[in-house]
Design a protein around this motif. Structure first.
Motif, PDB file in Angstrom:
ATOM      1  N   TYR A   1     -18.158  30.637  20.016  1.00  0.00           N
ATOM      2  CA  TYR A   1     -17.164  31.638  20.482  1.00  0.00           C
ATOM      3  C   TYR A   1     -16.016  31.173  20.959  1.00  0.00           C
ATOM      4  O   TYR A   1     -16.222  30.696  21.938  1.00  0.00           O
ATOM      5  CB  TYR A   1     -17.864  32.684  21.288  1.00  0.00           C
ATOM      6  CG  TYR A   1     -19.029  33.440  20.874  1.00  0.00           C
ATOM      7  CD1 TYR A   1     -20.348  33.067  21.220  1.00  0.00           C
ATOM      8  CD2 TYR A   1     -18.880  34.735  20.302  1.00  0.00           C
ATOM      9  CE1 TYR A   1     -21.514  34.014  20.771  1.00  0.00           C
ATOM     10  CE2 TYR A   1     -20.024  35.695  19.999  1.00  0.00           C
ATOM     11  CZ  TYR A   1     -21.367  35.213  20.351  1.00  0.00           C
ATOM     12  OH  TYR A   1     -22.344  35.665  19.763  1.00  0.00           O
TER      13      TYR A   1
ATOM     14  N   SER B   1     -14.700  27.757  25.705  1.00  0.00           N
ATOM     15  CA  SER B   1     -13.379  28.402  26.452  1.00  0.00           C
ATOM     16  C   SER B   1     -12.324  27.422  26.738  1.00  0.00           C
ATOM     17  O   SER B   1     -12.347  26.376  26.661  1.00  0.00           O
ATOM     18  CB  SER B   1     -14.148  28.447  27.941  1.00  0.00           C
ATOM     19  OG  SER B   1     -13.441  28.634  28.711  1.00  0.00           O
TER      20      SER B   1
ATOM     21  N   HIS C   1     -19.998  28.917  24.020  1.00  0.00           N
ATOM     22  CA  HIS C   1     -18.588  29.542  24.406  1.00  0.00           C
ATOM     23  C   HIS C   1     -17.588  28.390  24.481  1.00  0.00           C
ATOM     24  O   HIS C   1     -17.491  27.886  25.371  1.00  0.00           O
ATOM     25  CB  HIS C   1     -18.542  30.499  25.729  1.00  0.00           C
ATOM     26  CG  HIS C   1     -17.243  31.043  26.131  1.00  0.00           C
ATOM     27  ND1 HIS C   1     -16.986  31.277  27.476  1.00  0.00           N
ATOM     28  CD2 HIS C   1     -15.913  31.268  25.218  1.00  0.00           C
ATOM     29  CE1 HIS C   1     -15.582  31.748  27.414  1.00  0.00           C
ATOM     30  NE2 HIS C   1     -15.161  31.575  26.209  1.00  0.00           N
TER      31      HIS C   1
ATOM     32  N   PHE D   1     -19.216  35.601  28.788  1.00  0.00           N
ATOM     33  CA  PHE D   1     -20.149  34.742  27.761  1.00  0.00           C
ATOM     34  C   PHE D   1     -21.362  34.291  28.568  1.00  0.00           C
ATOM     35  O   PHE D   1     -22.559  34.254  27.972  1.00  0.00           O
ATOM     36  CB  PHE D   1     -19.507  33.715  27.145  1.00  0.00           C
ATOM     37  CG  PHE D   1     -18.767  34.572  25.953  1.00  0.00           C
ATOM     38  CD1 PHE D   1     -19.199  34.854  24.868  1.00  0.00           C
ATOM     39  CD2 PHE D   1     -17.366  34.700  26.155  1.00  0.00           C
ATOM     40  CE1 PHE D   1     -18.549  35.480  23.990  1.00  0.00           C
ATOM     41  CE2 PHE D   1     -16.644  35.336  25.249  1.00  0.00           C
ATOM     42  CZ  PHE D   1     -17.391  35.607  24.015  1.00  0.00           C
TER      43      PHE D   1
END
Length: 630
Positions: free
Chosen positions: A387, A419, A417, A397
């Motif tokens: 993601y 990020s 994730h 998350f």
RNA sequence: GGCUCCGUAGCUCAGCUGGAUAGAGCAACUGACUUCUAAUCAGUAGGUCGCAGGUUCGAAUCCUGCCGGAGUCACCA
């Protein structure tokens, strides 16, 4: 062409495995010399350029076993290795550092094996499927700089994973429903007078975004008027906290006003309810406005050179996840409070208690994400799911993944994730209210324009057809933008200086492109001039600039591997820059077509070909194209 | 306030699975184009790697505490 290179090429795998061979040999050597096994991993790194050698073994760790001085260990181990590893030609010891040098023929063989393999650096399929979700915009506003970082990161990560052997599915989830799009719809109904993107010649996403802004303006006007009304004043005196002045109070009261008093807010909420109840005219309007937005997004994606393999729409997924709630309760992972809301306790994951379903039985964000994860896993069967979402959602998350793990989802360990930090301007944070948000389309146009200005000033491609020129301006401008963003480690907040982002000199995308253009250009010219590449066979004595280039090509697969492992395109960007820099240096220092022997010309042309090949491939991993000329 | 992330040259960033004298680019200054394209190259200058302890033969890198910045702590997404 490739057949003649067969003469040079040793077994490719043997060459690439030399570092493993060396590592094993070092361990063997330590055991043979000092009669004890060294069981930690060996530090084997490229020799720093101020020392003589190619790879360096740090021998300090062996002092305990050997009970000798580092220098002596270096000498003994160096001799042992040079005696036994064919590829090594010599060694030297500086303090506790054993510098090993390969035969030139090793590097030359390696170069030829790269030339034979157009796909050099790419890993064979590992049979695993990975889904990369990125972009994921809302449909009420056009894309901005933050989305650009997201999109570039997602695209590049997908390319990197593909090159690392994964089967990649690029996907996005479009937030096409909710109060925000209803605001745009309402404002268009009230102020739009039936205009369309076509009739106004405004790009669809900007057109819709315009009405979102209109709504906010109308709302603010209404709110200001209300603040002066009897009711507004009464609320202020009743509800203000100590020390609040009117400005502070009414700022914090905005949401309450929207929900309880605003007539325009009421209308927007009514529209949302109509939408949820499938009211035909509301749905039609919604469809129409979203379509305008999608057309606009599509244009922007195209300009950025990205596309998706699949998409999900929140209007289809926002009700997902409720079955999971029941499962979770049955499994005693979720619990119900008196008010009917459902929670999960994630304290053993170092997280908090987290709401997964509202007391009125409706979904929250995480409910939907749980359901979507299940659905995707069942439909796609991914091994990994990435993601790409900003770091303001780190907690979300963490909670999502922990919840799926608690629920025993087998795929939970494969979720990641990616990020990334915020993109700030030199003046600070982008703020829509202050109009400092950098629009994606404007930015793209700016960088291309800047590239055009500079290229025309240089005049290097003035003889080309207009259309081809425009394409090159586009390639250069986008390279500047993409490189500027991707060279920064994703976890960091970054400062986006619009002026620096269009720089074409120094540590930039165009610098790397220029390196490619030079390498490729001279190689093509060599072909035109009928250079006999067979002559390269006679070239035996590598110059340092040549070896540096070859050694840099040599590390490409490990850089790619690292970039894939850490989901970090910045590794690739920095690699590109380093390789480009070495090429420029080489270009400056040695003659290619005018070299004093034919063997040197042929060899250097082949080297340029290999560098161009790697640069093009590495830049492609960043979503950057290479121009033929610039 | 709790939790998470970040802090390296004036600015933007590398380096972080511990290893040699901490590297680039930009900005400033100096030098190199009758040349395979100078969107280049070479050089000068610029550093208490936020601070303080600890671990280690060795710390920008690992650990602890502190300071500074950002994010987050919604029955928002």
């Amino acid at each position: 062409m490739s057949s003649r290179n067969d003469i040079f090429a040793k077994n490719f795998n043997t060459i690439m495995k030399i570092l493993n061979v060396l590592e094993a040999a070092v361990k063997e050597g330590v055991k043979a010399l000092y009669h004890e096994t060294f069981d930690k991993s060996i530090t084997l790194s490229q020799t720093r350029k101020e020392f003589e050698g190619d790879y360096t073994v740090v021998v300090f760790p062996f002092t305990k076993i050997a009970k000798k001085k580092p220098e002596q260990i270096g000498e003994e181990l160096g001799q042992y290795l040079v005696d036994r590893v064919d590829e090594l030609s010599s060694f030297n010891v500086v303090k506790g550092f054993l510098n090993l040098k390969f035969h030139d023929s090793f590097w030359i063989d390696f170069l030829h094996s790269v030339l034979k393999d157009e796909q050099f650096g790419k890993f064979p399929s590992n049979g695993q499927k990975v889904m990369v979700e990125f972009a994921s915009p809302n449909t009420n506003k056009p894309l901005h700089l933050g989305h650009i970082r997201n999109i570039l990161l997602g695209w590049s990560t997908a390319k990197i994973l593909e090159a690392a052997g994964y089967d990649v599915v690029k996907t996005q989830i479009v937030n096409d429903r909710g109060i925000a799009i209803c605001k745009s719809m309402l404002a268009w109904q009230q102020f739009g007078k039936g205009t369309t993107p076509e009739s106004t010649q405004v790009k669809g996403d900007h057109f819709v975004g315009h009405y979102y802004v209109k709504f906010e303006q109308a709302f603010q006007n209404e709110y200001r008027t209300w603040q002066q009304s009897e009711q507004g004043k009464k609320i202020f005196t009743e509800k203000k906290k100590d020390g609040d002045d009117e400005v502070i109070f009414f700022n914090s009261y905005k949401n309450n006003y929207f929900n309880e008093y605003s007539s325009i807010g009421k209308a927007a909420k009514a529209m949302l309810i109509n939408w949820e109840e499938n009211d035909t005219s509301t749905r039609n309007l919604w469809q129409q406005m979203n379509q305008w937005v999608y057309d606009g997004f599509e244009t922007t994606y195209k300009k950025l050179g990205v596309h998706f393999d699949s998409a999900l729409y929140e209007s289809d997924t926002y009700l997902l996840g409720k079955n999971i709630i029941d499962d979770g309760i049955a499994a005693r992972k979720f619990y119900k409070k008196e008010d009917g809301s459902i929670w999960i306790d994630l304290e053993n994951h170092k997280l908090d208690k987290k709401l997964v379903l509202r007391s009125d039985g409706t979904s929250v964000y995480i409910t939907q994400d749980l359901g979507t994860a299940d659905m995707r896993y069942n439909e796609v069967g991914f091994d990994k799911m990435i993601y790409v979402v900003g770091n303001e959602q780190d907690y979300h998350f963490a909670a999502l993944f922990a919840t799926l793990k608690e629920l025993g989802r087998s795929y939970a360990d494969g979720l990641y994730h990616l990020s990334y930090g915020m993109v700030n301007l030199p003046e600070g944070r982008m703020k829509s209210r202050e109009g400092t948000v950098v629009d994606a389309d404007d930015l793209i146009a700016d960088v291309i324009n800047e590239a055009k200005k500079n290229t025309q000033a240089i005049g290097s491609i003035a003889d080309m057809p207009k259309e081809e020129q425009e394409n090159i301006f586009r390639q250069i401008g986008l390279a500047a933008l993409k490189f500027f963003i991707l060279k920064v480690n994703p976890v960091k907040n970054m400062v986006f200086n619009p002026k620096e982002s269009v720089d074409l000199q120094g540590q930039t995308g165009p610098y790397v492109q220029y390196s490619y253009v030079r390498a490729n250009g001279v190689y093509q010219k060599g072909i035109q001039e009928g250079v006999d590449f067979e002559e390269a066979l006679n070239y035996m004595n590598l110059q340092s600039q040549e070896k540096d280039l070859i050694a840099q090509i040599f590390v490409f697969p490990s850089i790619l591997e690292e970039a894939a492992k850490s989901y970090d395109p910045a590794n690739i960007a920095n690699y590109c820059y380093d390789l480009a820099k070495l090429l420029h240096k080489f270009w400056h220092d040695v003659q290619i077509l005018n070299a004093n022997e034919k063997g040197a010309t042929a060899f250097r042309l082949l080297l340029c070909k290999a560098v161009a090949q790697i640069l093009a491939q590495a830049l492609d991993l960043l979503g950057i194209e290479v121009p033929k000329r610039m």
